[in-house]
Scaffold this active site. Sequence first.
Site, PDB file in Angstrom:
ATOM      1  N   ASP A  10       0.833  -1.216   0.000  1.00 56.59           N
ATOM      2  CA  ASP A  10       0.000   0.000   0.000  1.00 56.59           C
ATOM      3  C   ASP A  10       0.860   1.255   0.000  1.00 56.59           C
ATOM      4  O   ASP A  10       1.976   1.256   0.517  1.00 56.59           O
ATOM      5  CB  ASP A  10      -0.921  -0.032   1.238  1.00 56.59           C
ATOM      6  CG  ASP A  10      -2.088   0.930   1.092  1.00 56.59           C
ATOM      7  OD1 ASP A  10      -2.360   1.389  -0.027  1.00 56.59           O
ATOM      8  OD2 ASP A  10      -2.720   1.226   2.130  1.00 56.59           O
ATOM      9  N   LEU A  66      10.567 -20.843  -3.928  1.00 57.59           N
ATOM     10  CA  LEU A  66       9.522 -19.972  -3.364  1.00 57.59           C
ATOM     11  C   LEU A  66       8.202 -20.138  -4.127  1.00 57.59           C
ATOM     12  O   LEU A  66       8.202 -20.187  -5.355  1.00 57.59           O
ATOM     13  CB  LEU A  66       9.994 -18.513  -3.477  1.00 57.59           C
ATOM     14  CG  LEU A  66       8.983 -17.430  -3.095  1.00 57.59           C
ATOM     15  CD1 LEU A  66       8.823 -17.344  -1.576  1.00 57.59           C
ATOM     16  CD2 LEU A  66       9.410 -16.072  -3.639  1.00 57.59           C
ATOM     17  N   HIS A  83       2.397   3.369  -8.960  1.00 62.15           N
ATOM     18  CA  HIS A  83       2.240   1.935  -9.263  1.00 62.15           C
ATOM     19  C   HIS A  83       3.442   1.428 -10.061  1.00 62.15           C
ATOM     20  O   HIS A  83       3.967   0.345  -9.803  1.00 62.15           O
ATOM     21  CB  HIS A  83       0.953   1.680 -10.051  1.00 62.15           C
ATOM     22  CG  HIS A  83      -0.293   2.067  -9.305  1.00 62.15           C
ATOM     23  ND1 HIS A  83      -0.504   1.752  -7.989  1.00 62.15           N
ATOM     24  CD2 HIS A  83      -1.399   2.760  -9.700  1.00 62.15           C
ATOM     25  CE1 HIS A  83      -1.684   2.217  -7.609  1.00 62.15           C
ATOM     26  NE2 HIS A  83      -2.242   2.842  -8.621  1.00 62.15           N
TER      27      HIS A  83
HETATM   28  C1  IPE Z   1      -5.593  -2.744  -0.221  1.00 61.07           C
HETATM   29  O1  IPE Z   1      -5.186  -1.444  -0.451  1.00 61.07           O
HETATM   30  C2  IPE Z   1      -5.564  -3.519  -1.496  1.00 61.07           C
HETATM   31  C3  IPE Z   1      -4.248  -3.743  -2.072  1.00 61.07           C
HETATM   32  C4  IPE Z   1      -3.091  -3.425  -1.554  1.00 61.07           C
HETATM   33  C5  IPE Z   1      -4.253  -4.419  -3.336  1.00 61.07           C
HETATM   34  P1  IPE Z   1      -6.237  -0.263  -0.603  1.00 61.07           P
HETATM   35  O2  IPE Z   1      -5.456   0.996  -0.694  1.00 61.07           O
HETATM   36  O3  IPE Z   1      -7.171  -0.538  -1.702  1.00 61.07           O
HETATM   37  O4  IPE Z   1      -7.012  -0.350   0.780  1.00 61.07           O
HETATM   38  P2  IPE Z   1      -8.000   0.652   1.506  1.00 61.07           P
HETATM   39  O5  IPE Z   1      -9.166   0.851   0.603  1.00 61.07           O
HETATM   40  O6  IPE Z   1      -7.258   1.921   1.740  1.00 61.07           O
HETATM   41  O7  IPE Z   1      -8.364  -0.034   2.775  1.00 61.07           O
HETATM   42  C1  IPE Z   2      -1.544   0.224  -3.381  1.00 61.53           C
HETATM   43  O1  IPE Z   2      -1.349   1.594  -3.389  1.00 61.53           O
HETATM   44  C2  IPE Z   2      -1.802  -0.348  -4.739  1.00 61.53           C
HETATM   45  C3  IPE Z   2      -3.159  -0.838  -4.954  1.00 61.53           C
HETATM   46  C4  IPE Z   2      -4.117  -0.826  -4.073  1.00 61.53           C
HETATM   47  C5  IPE Z   2      -3.466  -1.370  -6.256  1.00 61.53           C
HETATM   48  P1  IPE Z   2      -2.546   2.608  -3.411  1.00 61.53           P
HETATM   49  O2  IPE Z   2      -2.909   2.884  -4.835  1.00 61.53           O
HETATM   50  O3  IPE Z   2      -3.673   2.145  -2.565  1.00 61.53           O
HETATM   51  O4  IPE Z   2      -1.880   3.906  -2.770  1.00 61.53           O
HETATM   52  P2  IPE Z   2      -2.517   4.924  -1.718  1.00 61.53           P
HETATM   53  O5  IPE Z   2      -3.037   4.116  -0.578  1.00 61.53           O
HETATM   54  O6  IPE Z   2      -3.592   5.656  -2.433  1.00 61.53           O
HETATM   55  O7  IPE Z   2      -1.372   5.802  -1.328  1.00 61.53           O
HETATM   56 MG    MG Z   3      -4.082   2.366  -0.592  1.00 65.94          MG
END
Ligand code: IPE
Ligand code: IPE
Ligand code: MG
Length: 249
Positions: free
Chosen positions: A22, A133, A39
């Site tokens: 995240d 792995l 990303h």
């Molecule tokens: C959780 O991250 C899903 C992934 C890392 C793929 P999100 O950024 O979508 O989660 P929330 O919505 O903040 O809880």
């Molecule tokens: C995690 O990073 C990637 C996915 C959920 C696909 P985020 O896109 O949720 O990044 P933040 O949480 O908005 O910083």
């Molecule tokens: Mg996120």
Amino acid sequence: MIDLKEKIDRSRLPNHVAIIMDGNGRWARERGSHRIFGHQNGITSVRETVEGAGELGIKYLTLYAFSKENWCRPPEEIDALMGLMISTINSETETLIKNNVRLMIIGDMQNLPAYITEKLNEVAGLTAGNDGLTLIIALSYGSRWEIAGAARRIAEDVISGKIEMEKINENTFSEYLLTKSIPDPELLIRTSGECRISNFLLWQIAYTELHFSQTLWPDFRKEHLYKAIIDFQKRERRFGKTSEQIKCD
Ligand code: IPE
Ligand code: IPE
Ligand code: MG
């Protein structure tokens, strides 16, 4: 500099590490860039983590790449994520094979574009015999969806007489989940400072150790993985027993 890797006790490695990757969007925003830039930069972290886990001899690594809830994101972000998925899998297949990594996918494949599922199935097939792995990618994954599906499949098997209702227990239930051949994670890492589970492996993490890291995913490197493992190794896992009982075991 202290060598973190040397501080890891190789005889007490977590067998299965799961990661909620995240913070890509915030990482990009901090740089005045679009979320997609975050990303893209998260791919290096994926590569580092897979390599780091493999080198240590960890047996299972699950990466939460895209949740069922993430389908609600703006279409251009979803397209970019799917594009990144396919380009990464294309560029990394050879490395996975060379490093003896077995690829598995868990998630709702119905929702994914065919070109992605076909490619993922192909690479999963190509690496199925590898015994290093096991890399599990959770893609279009939601734990409540997985649990509801398991309940439905159990009901079907009861109705058809394949299993007896009285014999359903926790082990039976685990067998109907997508993770049936995979041991439960011993360590779950979430990056970016968020302290929540976001519908990830709810059944499987009943006794998992949780490690929340402030690091945003695109900054995550092997050292961060090592830190999380060192933190894990300092903990006493009691599974409901007392500390004294654990020491006598
Ligand atoms: C959780 O991250 C899903 C992934 C890392 C793929 P999100 O950024 O979508 O989660 P929330 O919505 O903040 O809880
Ligand atoms: C995690 O990073 C990637 C996915 C959920 C696909 P985020 O896109 O949720 O990044 P933040 O949480 O908005 O910083
Ligand atoms: Mg996120």
